[in-house]
Design a protein around this motif. Sequence first.
Motif, PDB file in Angstrom:
ATOM      1  N   GLY A 110       0.777  -1.235   0.000  1.00 31.03           N
ATOM      2  CA  GLY A 110       0.000   0.000   0.000  1.00 31.03           C
ATOM      3  C   GLY A 110       0.802   1.276   0.000  1.00 31.03           C
ATOM      4  N   GLU A 111       2.110   1.214  -0.184  1.00 30.76           N
ATOM      5  CA  GLU A 111       2.894   2.444  -0.256  1.00 30.76           C
ATOM      6  C   GLU A 111       2.544   3.200  -1.535  1.00 30.76           C
ATOM      7  N   HIS A 112       2.445   4.535  -1.422  1.00 32.81           N
ATOM      8  CA  HIS A 112       2.096   5.371  -2.564  1.00 32.81           C
ATOM      9  C   HIS A 112       3.167   6.436  -2.766  1.00 32.81           C
ATOM     10  N   LEU A 113       3.427   6.775  -4.019  1.00 30.06           N
ATOM     11  CA  LEU A 113       4.434   7.770  -4.362  1.00 30.06           C
ATOM     12  C   LEU A 113       3.772   8.970  -5.024  1.00 30.06           C
ATOM     13  N   GLY A 114       4.275  10.164  -4.725  1.00 30.69           N
ATOM     14  CA  GLY A 114       3.807  11.363  -5.402  1.00 30.69           C
ATOM     15  C   GLY A 114       4.380  11.439  -6.807  1.00 30.69           C
ATOM     16  N   PRO A 115       4.034  12.511  -7.550  1.00 31.23           N
ATOM     17  CA  PRO A 115       4.530  12.655  -8.932  1.00 31.23           C
ATOM     18  C   PRO A 115       6.052  12.606  -9.031  1.00 31.23           C
ATOM     19  N   ALA A 116       6.738  13.306  -8.113  1.00 28.97           N
ATOM     20  CA  ALA A 116       8.210  13.302  -8.151  1.00 28.97           C
ATOM     21  C   ALA A 116       8.750  11.899  -7.882  1.00 28.97           C
ATOM     22  N   GLY A 117       8.096  11.185  -6.972  1.00 36.39           N
ATOM     23  CA  GLY A 117       8.532   9.824  -6.669  1.00 36.39           C
ATOM     24  C   GLY A 117       8.302   8.866  -7.820  1.00 36.39           C
ATOM     25  N   LEU A 118       7.193   9.069  -8.537  1.00 38.05           N
ATOM     26  CA  LEU A 118       6.898   8.200  -9.676  1.00 38.05           C
ATOM     27  C   LEU A 118       7.922   8.371 -10.789  1.00 38.05           C
ATOM     28  N   ILE A 119       8.556   9.531 -10.838  1.00 39.14           N
ATOM     29  CA  ILE A 119       9.634   9.755 -11.813  1.00 39.14           C
ATOM     30  C   ILE A 119      10.973   9.299 -11.235  1.00 39.14           C
ATOM     31  N   GLY A 120      11.199   9.646  -9.974  1.00 36.42           N
ATOM     32  CA  GLY A 120      12.489   9.354  -9.361  1.00 36.42           C
ATOM     33  C   GLY A 120      12.754   7.885  -9.152  1.00 36.42           C
ATOM     34  N   LEU A 121      11.712   7.101  -8.826  1.00 40.27           N
ATOM     35  CA  LEU A 121      11.907   5.678  -8.550  1.00 40.27           C
ATOM     36  C   LEU A 121      12.415   4.912  -9.772  1.00 40.27           C
ATOM     37  N   PRO A 122      11.722   4.987 -10.920  1.00 40.12           N
ATOM     38  CA  PRO A 122      12.266   4.282 -12.095  1.00 40.12           C
ATOM     39  C   PRO A 122      13.573   4.889 -12.581  1.00 40.12           C
ATOM     40  N   LEU A 123      13.750   6.204 -12.369  1.00 41.72           N
ATOM     41  CA  LEU A 123      15.006   6.837 -12.788  1.00 41.72           C
ATOM     42  C   LEU A 123      16.179   6.288 -11.978  1.00 41.72           C
TER      43      LEU A 123
END
Length: 278
Positions: A110-123
């Motif tokens: 259930g962990e959720h990422l914000g917009p910056a996290g959604l970019i930073g994680l795969p990056l």
Amino acid sequence: MIALLLALGSSLAYGCADFLGGLGARKAHVLRTVMIAAPASLTVEFLLWPFLGASFAPATLAWGAASGVASAIAFVLLYRTLAIGPMNVLSPVTALVSAMLPVGVGLSQGEHLGPAGLIGLPLALVAVVLVSAGHGAGGARPSRTALLLAFGAGAAIALQLVFLHQAPSDSGVGPLITGRAVSSAVTLAAVGLLFRRLGPQKPAYATSATAGVLDSIANLLFLLAARGGDLAVVAVIIALYPAGTVLLARTVLAERIHRGQLIGLGTAAVAVGLLALA
């Protein structure tokens, strides 16, 4: 932000520990290196007990013991992998594999990422791949055996992190002490059974012990970071530890850093910045 800084510290400590462990395993059988590193790590965790506290509830003992078994396997496979080399290819392969399972577990819980996290994680995952873009020291390519060991080490590291994360959050360093006691016992038992096959070479005592101390510090910082942040983010940040290994391999062993690896280091910096914003 605090969890991110703790994860970065853990990543740096893991990178340095792996480099030293790989060096130690080049001088003697990998089990001789681990039999020094594991007890040294356990000693550090006992010293931390009075300051950080520890509880040993059944859940703590169970998850800690599971992490210890995974840790013992990871120690042996990882140090053997890095001893074969080249470090600056195999270390990132191991890191990428070690990141995927914790990320999946974190998101499934259930962990959720914000917009910056959604970019930073795969990056950040891309950065780990880019750091391994070179072909190693002097153009050397890793053998199939080395790659298989690297994948196995990555899977064992991933399981160790997941198991530690599942331990109760109020258990202090209990999971670390339990896990390291189990991994030390497993290692010493293996040494006893295989003693005649370990060869006459003596282990690099200082190098191996330092690797164990750094690994213990890395585990502690990971545990604190995972308790204060998202497992998915923390695991990916920690998976950037090959940057430290690669830089040490370049400085000490004169292994080449290729352009793709430099781009990977820059990409990692951007990814960390985005995850900090998240």
